[in-house]
Design a protein around this motif. Structure first.
Motif, mmCIF file in Angstrom:
data_model
loop_
_atom_site.group_PDB
_atom_site.id
_atom_site.type_symbol
_atom_site.label_atom_id
_atom_site.label_comp_id
_atom_site.label_asym_id
_atom_site.label_seq_id
_atom_site.Cartn_x
_atom_site.Cartn_y
_atom_site.Cartn_z
ATOM 1 N N VAL A 42 1.253 -1.134 0.236
ATOM 2 C CA VAL A 42 0.480 0.158 0.402
ATOM 3 C C VAL A 42 0.979 1.427 -0.076
ATOM 4 N N SER A 43 -0.102 2.567 -0.834
ATOM 5 C CA SER A 43 1.407 3.797 -0.530
ATOM 6 C C SER A 43 0.877 4.647 0.814
ATOM 7 N N ARG A 49 -4.780 6.638 4.854
ATOM 8 C CA ARG A 49 -6.692 6.758 5.399
ATOM 9 C C ARG A 49 -6.945 6.300 5.838
ATOM 10 N N TYR A 50 -5.792 4.165 5.770
ATOM 11 C CA TYR A 50 -6.695 3.703 6.074
ATOM 12 C C TYR A 50 -6.295 3.093 7.516
ATOM 13 N N VAL A 66 -11.852 -0.924 3.862
ATOM 14 C CA VAL A 66 -12.426 -0.569 2.610
ATOM 15 C C VAL A 66 -13.935 -0.909 2.580
ATOM 16 N N PHE A 67 -14.416 -1.558 2.686
ATOM 17 C CA PHE A 67 -15.409 -1.813 2.536
ATOM 18 C C PHE A 67 -15.949 -1.889 3.864
ATOM 19 N N HIS A 68 -15.765 -1.449 4.989
ATOM 20 C CA HIS A 68 -16.163 -1.539 6.463
ATOM 21 C C HIS A 68 -15.792 -0.227 7.542
ATOM 22 N N GLY A 69 -14.523 -0.081 6.917
ATOM 23 C CA GLY A 69 -13.703 1.821 7.299
ATOM 24 C C GLY A 69 -12.512 0.731 8.095
ATOM 25 N N ARG A 70 -11.817 1.988 8.986
ATOM 26 C CA ARG A 70 -11.092 1.573 9.489
ATOM 27 C C ARG A 70 -11.012 0.190 10.585
ATOM 28 N N CYS A 71 -10.210 -0.369 10.408
ATOM 29 C CA CYS A 71 -9.584 -1.248 11.893
ATOM 30 C C CYS A 71 -10.032 -0.416 13.232
#
Length: 120
Positions: A42-43, A49-50, A66-71
């Motif tokens: 990942v960049s 962002r994540y 991406v689909f459920h938001g940050r951990c």
């Protein structure tokens, strides 16, 4: 000049299979032979962002982010299908380590006694 990566959601979509009969979408990119989980780079902007802590993340963590938001803190990705290569967002969720272990025991994925790898 560093190589520019395509956006993470696009890279994920291009690296998973169409759904199989169980609805699993399997990772078709690099898979770590020791863990069995897909991995990708990942960049720096995606890390920010994540909230990824490393330049390399597992495919299920990337998809869930991406689909459920940050951990959330102290959480990990849980697979409802028990398939390590699965990257179907509907099969992934954030959960605690204790919940993951309880599910592993309930589904017979945790070895115990003489079958455990540390048994003598």
């Amino acid at each position: 000049m560093p190589k520019r990566l395509a956006p993470l959601p696009w890279r994920l979509a291009m690296t998973v299979s169409p759904p199989d009969l169980d609805g699993c979408r399997h990772w078709m990119g690099y898979t770590n032979p020791q863990t069995g989980y897909g991995q990708l780079h990942v960049s720096e902007s995606e890390r920010a962002r994540y909230s990824f802590t490393s330049r390399t993340v597992t495919a299920p963590v990337a998809v869930a982010s991406v689909f459920h938001g940050r951990c959330p803190p102290q959480m990990e990705v849980l697979h409802s299908c028990d398939v390590r290569s699965c990257c179907e967002p509907k099969h992934l969720s954030w959960g605690s380590r204790s919940k993951n272990m309880r599910e592993a025991w309930a589904r017979g994925r945790q070895k115990s006694g003489a079958e455990h790898h540390q048994a003598r």
